[in-house]
Write an enzyme that holds these catalytic residues in place. Sequence first.
Site, PDB file in Angstrom:
ATOM      1  N   HIS A  83       0.791  -1.271  -0.014  1.00 34.30           N
ATOM      2  CA  HIS A  83       0.163   0.016   0.109  1.00 34.30           C
ATOM      3  C   HIS A  83       0.789   1.194  -0.077  1.00 34.30           C
ATOM      4  O   HIS A  83       0.269   2.182   0.649  1.00 34.30           O
ATOM      5  CB  HIS A  83      -1.020   0.033   1.036  1.00 34.30           C
ATOM      6  CG  HIS A  83      -1.984  -1.151   1.224  1.00 34.30           C
ATOM      7  ND1 HIS A  83      -3.134  -1.202   0.730  1.00 34.30           N
ATOM      8  CD2 HIS A  83      -1.747  -2.405   1.956  1.00 34.30           C
ATOM      9  CE1 HIS A  83      -3.690  -2.227   0.622  1.00 34.30           C
ATOM     10  NE2 HIS A  83      -3.118  -3.117   1.491  1.00 34.30           N
ATOM     11  N   ASN A 157     -10.428  -3.300   1.620  1.00 35.63           N
ATOM     12  CA  ASN A 157      -9.913  -3.295   0.339  1.00 35.63           C
ATOM     13  C   ASN A 157     -11.178  -2.960  -0.311  1.00 35.63           C
ATOM     14  O   ASN A 157     -12.294  -3.100  -0.208  1.00 35.63           O
ATOM     15  CB  ASN A 157      -9.525  -4.733  -0.009  1.00 35.63           C
ATOM     16  CG  ASN A 157      -7.910  -4.803   0.161  1.00 35.63           C
ATOM     17  OD1 ASN A 157      -7.249  -3.938   0.602  1.00 35.63           O
ATOM     18  ND2 ASN A 157      -7.495  -6.031   0.259  1.00 35.63           N
ATOM     19  N   TYR A 370       0.289  -4.713  11.567  1.00 32.37           N
ATOM     20  CA  TYR A 370       0.317  -3.315  10.988  1.00 32.37           C
ATOM     21  C   TYR A 370       1.062  -2.207  12.010  1.00 32.37           C
ATOM     22  O   TYR A 370       1.681  -1.269  11.739  1.00 32.37           O
ATOM     23  CB  TYR A 370      -1.065  -2.803  11.010  1.00 32.37           C
ATOM     24  CG  TYR A 370      -1.661  -3.257   9.468  1.00 32.37           C
ATOM     25  CD1 TYR A 370      -2.118  -2.433   8.635  1.00 32.37           C
ATOM     26  CD2 TYR A 370      -1.915  -4.559   9.113  1.00 32.37           C
ATOM     27  CE1 TYR A 370      -2.413  -2.776   7.325  1.00 32.37           C
ATOM     28  CE2 TYR A 370      -2.368  -4.883   7.698  1.00 32.37           C
ATOM     29  CZ  TYR A 370      -2.531  -4.053   7.014  1.00 32.37           C
ATOM     30  OH  TYR A 370      -2.995  -4.255   5.598  1.00 32.37           O
TER      31      TYR A 370
END
Length: 519
Positions: A83, A157, A370
């Site tokens: 990303h 997404n 993350y």
Amino acid sequence: MPHQTTASDASAGGERGPAYARAQSTYQYDSQPVYTTTSGHPIDDPKKYQRAGAQGPLLLQDFHLIDLLANFDRERIPERVVHAKGAGAYGEFELTHDLSDITSVAMLTGAVGKKTPLLTRFSTVGGEKGSSDTARDPRGFSTKFYTEEGNWDWVFNNTPVFFLRDPTNFPTFIHTQKRNPQTNLKDATAFWDYLSTHQESAHQVMTLFSDRGTPASLRKMHGYSGHTYKFTKPESADGSFVYVQIHMRSDQGVETLTQPEAAERDGANPDSLTQDLFEAIDRGEHPSWTTYVQVMTPAQAEKFRYNVFDLTKVWPQSEFPLRPFGRVTLNRNVQNYFAEIEQAAFAPSNLVPGVEPSADPVLQSRLFSYADTHRHRLGSNFMQIPVNTPLHSFNPFVRDGLMNVNGNHGANPNYESSYRQLTFKAKRGLPKTAHDDWVGESSWSVFGDVTDLDFEQPRKLWEVLGRQKGQQDNFVSNVSGHLSGARKETRQRTYDMFTRVDKDLGRRIKEATEKAVQG
């Protein structure tokens, strides 16, 4: 005294030319603040530097120049592993339907019309920061809600499924989407070798290589949680919950590009989708998405044909209808991309009371990964960066470390007593026993090998494409053009995968690909 020289001094007589005059006029507006060094020392001309004599070497004592260069050398931070290329904007969420029957999330319950500020970032998954907006790739669709009970991140997404359901496959899969370590080129064999040896990916492959894989606008695509979450009501002493998946459906409709259109758009402007989003908001055309939730009880999950934690499967809307609950609107562009988009740190572990992660193993791994990557990219105190800071925060256990700039919780001790827990429960009206004991879930078997179930939904998608003019032809063309660059054995394994989806599809892919190989 050292000689003060400006970058536009004439090399011979030291006379200042027209460039200097233009620069001076730029800095003479009354609205401009006084220019200083990073330590606050006023500088009358930012182009000045010190040297030993008019033509001598530079002086190490010139703090302004050294500081300028040192900071310039450190302007770039590590880009996201995935990303990396993204665009985003601020907006608000408006509650349109109360969900208090299934959750206690504050922004989803109470009076209709309640609004919550937010930030959304769209992104491509596999490409580098400078890659094209029109690349064939899933799109990240992440939103950070600044709620009264903390930040709630939807790390979604634009596709309802993904390539994998086992967390250990994720690093390997991403490596196959990146560049070959020897050639530094994208590698079709690696790409298809992974997909053809992990055929549970077929559903996502069918989506990606249709025209849905090349959206024409960030404003005109849907968003999906993909993962299963749990909505809870902590005031319920029995710890009951429901499973949910969240959908964001574009109020602007959906618009995609064919492969030739995407290539043409890329050649003209590789940042076309980023530009489209910014300019639409700038001219007052604020994009919006209606939000829906699918709800499944634990009892329904036990009887569900598919594993409810399988990221390669969708929940049929005929069985689990979309229930509307709100609207997301983007209405304000950022003022500084680096500060507000590049440093934005989204994580599925950022949850609020009333929502919890399910036992989906890929989601569970993302809960760690993350936040961990943000600590690497942005530093251990990344939550102190303004764009990531929640409305309210008090955690005296988390302190010190690099770039701690929020006062470090002052004189508060770095430990707390049990009265804090009782205070929390009292404020939310919870019984003292609520959630004191872990409430387990039913056990689920290991996902295991690919089965025929993995091809049911891709087969239905192939049938859907057949009802849309030219979409099956585009899909075959998109796959065969890409697959033709792979090795023979990888191509054959991929034909077998598509044959399991549909025999005619497998035949068409093989014929088109081998024709492309022959040139």
